[in-house]
Design a protein around this motif. Structure first.
Motif, PDB file in Angstrom:
ATOM      1  N   THR A 835      42.429   1.096  53.840  1.00 54.67           N
ATOM      2  CA  THR A 835      42.014   2.105  53.587  1.00 54.67           C
ATOM      3  C   THR A 835      40.987   1.235  52.157  1.00 54.67           C
ATOM      4  O   THR A 835      40.438   1.886  51.051  1.00 54.67           O
ATOM      5  N   LEU A 836      41.055  -0.094  52.149  1.00 59.72           N
ATOM      6  CA  LEU A 836      40.287  -1.219  51.132  1.00 59.72           C
ATOM      7  C   LEU A 836      39.163  -2.532  51.350  1.00 59.72           C
ATOM      8  O   LEU A 836      39.720  -2.815  52.872  1.00 59.72           O
ATOM      9  N   ALA A 837      38.644  -2.343  51.103  1.00 57.26           N
ATOM     10  CA  ALA A 837      37.669  -3.322  51.686  1.00 57.26           C
ATOM     11  C   ALA A 837      36.597  -3.878  50.630  1.00 57.26           C
ATOM     12  O   ALA A 837      36.821  -3.187  49.194  1.00 57.26           O
ATOM     13  N   GLU A 838      36.552  -5.488  50.648  1.00 57.37           N
ATOM     14  CA  GLU A 838      36.301  -6.134  49.798  1.00 57.37           C
ATOM     15  C   GLU A 838      34.922  -6.530  49.776  1.00 57.37           C
ATOM     16  O   GLU A 838      34.584  -7.488  50.774  1.00 57.37           O
ATOM     17  N   TYR A 860      28.060   4.090  49.927  1.00 49.27           N
ATOM     18  CA  TYR A 860      28.960   3.585  51.168  1.00 49.27           C
ATOM     19  C   TYR A 860      28.869   4.835  51.600  1.00 49.27           C
ATOM     20  O   TYR A 860      28.997   6.122  51.659  1.00 49.27           O
ATOM     21  N   TRP A 861      29.261   4.602  53.273  1.00 47.74           N
ATOM     22  CA  TRP A 861      29.485   6.321  53.885  1.00 47.74           C
ATOM     23  C   TRP A 861      29.439   5.880  54.856  1.00 47.74           C
ATOM     24  O   TRP A 861      29.399   5.039  55.413  1.00 47.74           O
ATOM     25  N   LYS A 877      28.699   7.606  48.787  1.00 50.02           N
ATOM     26  CA  LYS A 877      29.229   7.758  47.638  1.00 50.02           C
ATOM     27  C   LYS A 877      29.450   6.016  46.862  1.00 50.02           C
ATOM     28  O   LYS A 877      28.573   5.388  47.205  1.00 50.02           O
ATOM     29  N   ILE A 878      29.254   6.425  45.414  1.00 52.48           N
ATOM     30  CA  ILE A 878      28.684   4.868  44.694  1.00 52.48           C
ATOM     31  C   ILE A 878      30.169   4.819  43.868  1.00 52.48           C
ATOM     32  O   ILE A 878      30.316   5.460  43.134  1.00 52.48           O
ATOM     33  N   LEU A 879      30.151   3.215  44.342  1.00 52.16           N
ATOM     34  CA  LEU A 879      30.211   2.921  42.313  1.00 52.16           C
ATOM     35  C   LEU A 879      29.838   1.725  42.194  1.00 52.16           C
ATOM     36  O   LEU A 879      28.852   1.218  42.737  1.00 52.16           O
ATOM     37  N   LEU A 890      36.118  -1.427  47.566  1.00 59.42           N
ATOM     38  CA  LEU A 890      35.799   0.113  48.077  1.00 59.42           C
ATOM     39  C   LEU A 890      37.150   0.117  48.456  1.00 59.42           C
ATOM     40  O   LEU A 890      37.793   0.613  49.691  1.00 59.42           O
ATOM     41  N   PRO A 891      37.465   1.227  46.913  1.00 60.12           N
ATOM     42  CA  PRO A 891      39.530   1.718  47.742  1.00 60.12           C
ATOM     43  C   PRO A 891      39.112   3.311  48.227  1.00 60.12           C
ATOM     44  O   PRO A 891      37.742   4.095  48.563  1.00 60.12           O
ATOM     45  N   GLY A 892      40.291   3.907  48.824  1.00 60.02           N
ATOM     46  CA  GLY A 892      39.927   5.514  49.938  1.00 60.02           C
ATOM     47  C   GLY A 892      39.225   5.074  50.657  1.00 60.02           C
ATOM     48  O   GLY A 892      38.787   6.497  50.970  1.00 60.02           O
ATOM     49  N   LEU A 893      38.958   4.121  50.938  1.00 57.81           N
ATOM     50  CA  LEU A 893      38.534   4.573  53.031  1.00 57.81           C
ATOM     51  C   LEU A 893      39.395   5.303  53.931  1.00 57.81           C
ATOM     52  O   LEU A 893      40.975   5.118  53.749  1.00 57.81           O
ATOM     53  N   GLU A 894      38.582   5.895  54.832  1.00 54.16           N
ATOM     54  CA  GLU A 894      39.380   6.551  55.742  1.00 54.16           C
ATOM     55  C   GLU A 894      39.808   5.579  57.345  1.00 54.16           C
ATOM     56  O   GLU A 894      39.023   4.270  57.362  1.00 54.16           O
ATOM     57  N   PRO A 895      41.350   5.132  57.248  1.00 54.19           N
ATOM     58  CA  PRO A 895      41.501   4.586  57.976  1.00 54.19           C
ATOM     59  C   PRO A 895      40.057   4.856  59.785  1.00 54.19           C
ATOM     60  O   PRO A 895      39.721   5.903  59.881  1.00 54.19           O
ATOM     61  N   PHE A 896      39.727   3.902  61.020  1.00 50.49           N
ATOM     62  CA  PHE A 896      39.566   3.940  62.095  1.00 50.49           C
ATOM     63  C   PHE A 896      38.126   4.355  62.067  1.00 50.49           C
ATOM     64  O   PHE A 896      38.254   5.867  62.419  1.00 50.49           O
ATOM     65  N   SER A 897      37.277   4.391  60.998  1.00 51.52           N
ATOM     66  CA  SER A 897      36.253   5.070  60.798  1.00 51.52           C
ATOM     67  C   SER A 897      35.185   3.840  60.830  1.00 51.52           C
ATOM     68  O   SER A 897      35.691   2.415  60.664  1.00 51.52           O
TER      69      SER A 897
END
Length: 1174
Positions: A835-838, A860-861, A877-879, A890-897
């Motif tokens: 759920t998290l990427a840097e 990111y989308w 989505k925009i950060l 980038l928090p709150g990502l959906e797993p396996f996506s």
């Protein structure tokens, strides 16, 4: 003439004793400047007895200074402690402090032991104390069965506590079940050992919750003993008895205590009536200031005990029937304590010196020396060193004589360890006091001029006054060993420059300091004693004279505290006014004048008396002031005076002055100032080019008067503006312009006619001249044709017909921004977890930003699901990351996506171009809980489970896990069964279950990443519910009871007939009917099968969980009815339908009624109104 410091010379007088004590403390140890070579000195270490919290990391402190910087090593239990071999132990860089990481793994007990730190450099080695590490312990109370205590009124009682042995020992207290402390008195009290003593018991002592608590402060835990029950039986008569001691035992006892500790002696007696305790010292008197009585005089405490407190102490317990005494022989021992601790020694080559280590104790401590941490007997030999007991004598030392010496004084009660170095240096003098330090002193007070110094050999200090070195007479000045020059009584002629000169054979250093003598602060008009009537006004005057270079602050106190927070108290420059005085205002009023150098005070007493009786006054707001007059008319000021109106029996507290500017804002009145109600004049500050009119209002506690008539008008002369516009900014609205804005002056601030603004600008980084333009009274000017985003210096100056305002300060602005030209490069993505990427990127060149850098923005989308490969577009989505950051999370990502992103730089104009899209995939995560779980079709031995897959699988489901266990009637859980179910299933039948049993189910899905969130449910297998329900429902009906009585009577008649027929040898009809219609399937229900298993919830009438099945009205218990339904009527035909509900009837009919759901269609019949499963 010059004044020299003689090494042993001291001048002391009784009046300067505290001052000299301070100076002696300053020179007690010689400090070597840290930039000079010196042996190590331990500056910080953990305590000798170090009790640690086993729940936290262990930190053992060891800090040292020296040059070169020292290295550190440790011993543990006398052997080298290799911290590199223990992964849990780390040493703080540049320090010897150890951190033992027991929070991640390991146990505190593993690291118990004695630790010692060594700090070493080329000049020697210093060692720390032996640091004993022990983890704190808070053990539980041992379980014990405590029998109730029953005793008669008047008997004595001791309730034992016996707390568990903890480290450190716990604090003991007695409370009840409500956590309220048990009351204690001369009759009931807690002893030093924690036991609760009753000199005699009373009926009100009866209770079941005497509880001893032990609080372990180190771990912040409290342990509790089992409650003790005490019952006091009232006796008709109880004999009085003389005192006897509950503690201590016998007539004499001994007590040993260490010097400096608190000596606690205890005597607790029983008797009736309750004895009183007295204390005496047989061979002396109790120390007055160190003796305290605790626990209703049952405990005698002497603090800071010394050897002189040894002796025999006697406690006497006395009541009406007699007295008894106990003698305690006290011996005070002493761990070692310093008489003279060794001090650091700085010597020059070929000099002599001594180290002295003198300690005392009881028994007398043994003195031993170490050199660089090694016993001096086996240390390398030094020909310049000679040991004489507690003294080391050094003769003609050389540089190699530098070392750190340790003195150890020890006896059976403890030890002292001191490090003192010998540092052999050849250093010219240096003065450590800051140059040109200014000292300010009040006249006729002592002045101390510092001259901190260092040198080796020890320099001599000389003081001179003035550039020509005027003589310092020894009867006026005092020289101290630390170089400080003292002027005992400083006078005005003491002002000047003083020079401190330090000399030794290697050179000379000097330093100038300056002394200013200030006039003392004095109160020349003191407040005076006053007697006033209630409701009147009183004022106290306090005029202060002070040195013109000092700024005083005047503070008023009432009865040595702050003035009441009351609007009736007003403080003017030299006056305190108290309005509407009441009785509480009486007291002492003190005026305190403070400066940075001194303070003075003066006091007066206020007495409040009753007023003379007068007719009832009429209270109202004041009448308006009148007779306004303007005098002393100047360009920038005027004096306004007026006559107050009637105060209407409420003193005027203040006057409010307002002005009207008839030229710029006619008819609009503005607040000018306020003055106390005791003033009738005011000096008013004015602005140029304003046509003033003034009016005055009076105010008392009831409100504000109407305004006075306006004064005559006064037009001030025009003048150049006093100020320039504020809020000057330069911002471009387009890439090629510069918009200069400001907040213009108002008419009042213009100071004259013809207000305009001179706007000036030039590029900040160029050599261009200022470009200026004069504009009318506006607030904006646009400069066109500017390069994009260039810094400019901007000035806006006000001017009018009289001239220019002061030169304004330049502010910086920028011409217009344009969109950034370059996208961030080298975008990298590091997937941290599901759920998290840097994201990292390289910054864009500053010139390409073309504006103020606001930050970087990541779009990111989720472009595609790795599970479903669905390419449906998701909203982007925009950060935004502020400033010049080059990475972000980038928090709150959906797993396996499957995600896509790009990065853009942002300035004040907007966004730059996007970087090339970067794609990345998130790994699988654990799934969410299954969307639903239903339990359907319960039968006698099976349940069917249906579910929906998780709404967020977060990966590829590998299987489901089902765990279930039975729950018996006492809420106990049975064995847990674990079952794996394929991921493609959504329905499962559990077979071979127990009938009439409640089961609890735990159900969750799994992916390769692990197990998801579980969902729970409960359900019950079925029984022959209709039959059991009828037993309860029918048996509670009145008609049924009557029917049963009739049947019983009929049976009795049949039995009589059968008996008669049998005696005649014939058959009776009932028997024939039974023989003819025997049905093997219709049998009375067995006891095992004819009753329901019972399950009761933790709370009465608590509804069952979703999916569970149970009788809807109440639980049928076996003892309610042991009758079987087949015992009544002519026959029963029954069966269970698919969902487990009973189908059948209780009647003589043979046909069956269809059952729909769980309800009978024959509602009026109580037989058919059966309980159903829900």
């Amino acid at each position: 003439m010059q004044l020299k410091i003689m090494p042993k010379k001291k001048r002391l007088s009784a009046g300067r004793a505290p001052l000299m004590l301070f100076l002696c403390q300053m020179i007690s140890a010689l400090e070597v400047p840290l930039d000079l070579v010196q042996p190590p000195t331990i500056t910080q270490q953990s305590p000798k007895d170090y009790i640690i919290d086993p729940r936290e990391n262990i930190v053992i402190q060891c800090e040292a200074k020296g040059k070169p910087s020292p290295s550190f090593s440790w011993t543990r239990n006398g052997t080298h402690f290799d911290i590199d071999k223990d992964p849990l132990v780390t040493m703080k860089p540049g320090s010897g402090t150890l951190t033992i990481n027991i929070m991640s793994e390991g146990k505190a007990e593993t690291y118990e032991g004695v630790y010692q730190c060594t700090a070493r450099n080329e000049r020697g080695a210093a060692i720390s104390n032996n640091i004993v590490i022990r983890p704190s312990r808070s053990p539980l109370w041992t379980k014990e069965k405590l029998e109730p205590i029953i005793l008669r009124n008047g008997q004595s009682l001791v309730l034992p506590c016996r707390p568990p042995i903890g480290l450190p020992p716990p604090i003991i207290f007695w409370m009840d079940n409500s956590f309220q402390r048990l009351p204690q008195s001369e009759r009931v009290s807690q002893g030093l050992n924690g036991d609760l003593y009753f000199s005699n018991v009373l009926p009100e002592d009866t209770r079941e919750d005497y509880i001893c608590y032990a609080r372990f402060n180190h771990t912040q835990t409290i342990q509790q003993k089992q409650p003790i029950s005490v019952k006091v039986i009232s006796a008709k008569s109880h004999r009085p008895r003389p005192p006897t001691f509950l503690t201590p035992d016998g007539n004499t006892s001994r007590k040993e205590e260490l010097r400096g500790n608190v000596l606690s002696l205890e005597c607790i007696a029983e008797g009736l009536p309750t004895p009183i305790i007295y204390w005496i010292k047989e061979d002396g008197t109790l120390p007055i200031n160190r003796t305290f009585y605790r626990n209703f005089k049952k405990t005698l405490q002497i603090v800071q005990v010394t050897e002189a407190d040894s002796g025999n102490y006697q406690c006497i317990a006395k009541n009406a029937l007699g007295a008894i005494h106990h003698t305690i022989s006290v011996t005070v021992k002493a761990a070692p304590y310093w008489i003279i601790a060794p001090q650091n020694l700085v010597l020059s080559p070929e000099e002599d010196g001594t180290l002295i280590c003198r300690a005392n104790g009881n028994p007398k401590p043994r003195i031993s020396w170490l050199s660089n941490g090694v016993p001096i007997e086996i240390a390398p030999d030094d020909p310049s060193r000679k040991i004489d007991g507690d003294t080391i004598i050094f003769s003609k030392v050389q540089e190699r004589s530098s070392a750190v010496y340790q003195c150890n004084a020890s006896n059976e009660y403890g030890y002292l360890l001191a490090n003192a170095f010998v540092n052999v240096l050849a250093e010219p003098p240096r003065i450590l006091t800051s140059a040109n330090t200014l000292y300010q002193v009040i006249a006729n007070r002592p002045a101390l001029l510092d001259c901190a110094f260092f040198g080796s050999p020890l320099p001599t200090i000389e003081w001179f006054k003035g550039a020509k070195g005027s003589a310092l007479r020894e009867d006026i000045y005092v020289l101290h060993e630390n170089g400080t020059l003292e002027i005992p009584v400083a006078q005005k002629d003491s002002t000047g420059t003083y020079t401190c000169v330090a000399r030794n054979k290697l050179g000379m250093a000097k330093n100038d300091v300056h002394l200013e003598i200030k006039d003392p602060t004095r109160i020349i008009k003191q407040p005076e004693y006053a007697v006033v009537q209630r409701g009147s006004t009183v004022s106290f005057e306090c005029k202060v004279k002070h040195d013109h270079t000092l700024i005083p602050t005047v503070m008023w106190l009432k009865d040595h505290g702050e003035l009441p927070n009351d609007g009736r108290f007003t403080v003017d420059k030299d006056r305190l006014v108290v309005a509407d005085v009441n009785d509480d205002d009486g007291g002492t009023y003190t005026c305190v004048a403070n400066t940075t150098l001194d303070n003075v005070s003066a006091s007066a007493v206020l007495s409040v008396v009753a007023p003379t009786p007068t007719p009832a006054p009429i209270y109202d707001v004041p009448n308006p002031p009148f007779d306004l007059e303007l005098t002393d008319q100047l360009d920038r000021s005027v004096q306004l005076s007026w006559t107050p109106g009637d105060d209407n029996n409420s003193p005027i507290t203040k006057f409010i002055i307002e002005y009207e500017d008839a030229m710029h804002e006619p008819g609009l009145w503005h607040h000018q100032t306020e003055v106390p109600g005791t003033q009738t004049t005011a000096q008013l500050k004015l602005s140029p080019y304003v046509n003033y009119s003034f009016r005055v209002m009076a105010e008392n506690n009831l409100g504000r008067s109407l305004p006075s008539e306006a004064s005559e008008q006064y037009l001030t002369k025009a003048a150049e503006p006093d100020k320039n516009p504020t809020a000057v900014e330069g911002l471009g609205s387009e890439p090629d312009n510069l918009v200069i804005t400001w907040k213009p002056l108002n008419g009042f601030e213009s100071n004259g006619p013809g207000l305009q603004y001179k706007v000036s600008w030039r590029q900040k980084d160029g050599d261009d001249e200022w470009t200026s333009v004069v504009v009318a009274n506006v607030s904006k000017y646009i400069v066109s044709g500017t390069p994009t985003f260039v810094p400019y210096l901007i000035k806006v100056q006000a001017l009018n017909d009289a001239g220019f305002a002061p030169e304004p300060a330049a502010v910086m602005g920028h011409s217009g921004e344009d969109l950034p030209m370059v996208a961030p490069g080298n975008v990298r993505v590091n997937v941290v977890n599901s759920t998290l990427a840097e994201v990292h990127w390289d910054p864009v060149p500053l010139k390409s930003i073309r504006g103020h850098l606001q930050g970087y923005r990541i779009y990111y989308w989720k472009a595609q699901s790795s599970l479903t490969r669905n390419r449906r577009h998701i909203e982007k989505k925009i950060l935004t990351f502020q400033g010049s950051k080059t990475h972000g999370m980038l928090p709150g990502l959906e797993p396996f996506s499957h995600y896509t992103l790009n990065v853009r730089v942002v300035n004040g104009k907007g966004e730059g171009p996007a970087s090339p899209d970067k794609v990345f995939n998130t790994p699988e995560g654990v799934p969410s809980a299954p969307s639903s779980l239903k339990i359907v079709n319960p039968t006698l031995d099976s349940l069917t489970l249906e579910w929906e897959p998780p709404s967020h699988p977060n990966g590829i489901l590998t299987e489901y896990t089902l765990k279930y266990q039975p729950i018996n009637s006492t809420h106990e859980l049975g064995p847990l069964v674990d079952l794996k179910i394929p991921a493609n299933k959504t329905r499962w039948i559990l077979k071979n279950l127990n009938f009439s049993t409640r089961y609890k189910f735990y159900f969750y899905a799994q992916t390769a990443a692990g197990s998801g969130i579980q969902i729970t449910e409960e359900a019950i297998t079925t029984v022959d519910e209709a039959m059991a329900s009828r037993q309860v429902d029918i048996a509670t009906q009145g008609w049924f009871i009557g029917l049963m009585c009739a049947v019983a009577l009929l049976i009795l008649i049949l039995l009589i007939v059968c008996f008669i027929r049998r005696n005649k040898g014939g058959k009776y009809p009932v028997k024939e009917k039974e023989d003819a219609h025997a049905d093997p399937e219709i049998q009375p229900m067995k006891e095992d099968d004819g009753t329901f298993g019972e399950y009761s919830d933790a709370e009465d009438h608590k509804p069952l969980k979703k999916g569970s099945r149970t009788p809807s009205d109440r639980t049928v218990k076996k003892e309610d009815s042991d009758d079987s339904l087949v015992d009544y009527g002519e026959g029963v035909n029954g069966q269970f339908n698919e969902d487990g509900s009973f189908i059948g009837q209780y009647s003589g009919k043979k046909e069956k009624e269809p059952a729909e759901g769980n309800e009978s269609s024959e509602a009026p019949s109580p037989v058919n109104a059966m309980n159903s499963f829900v």
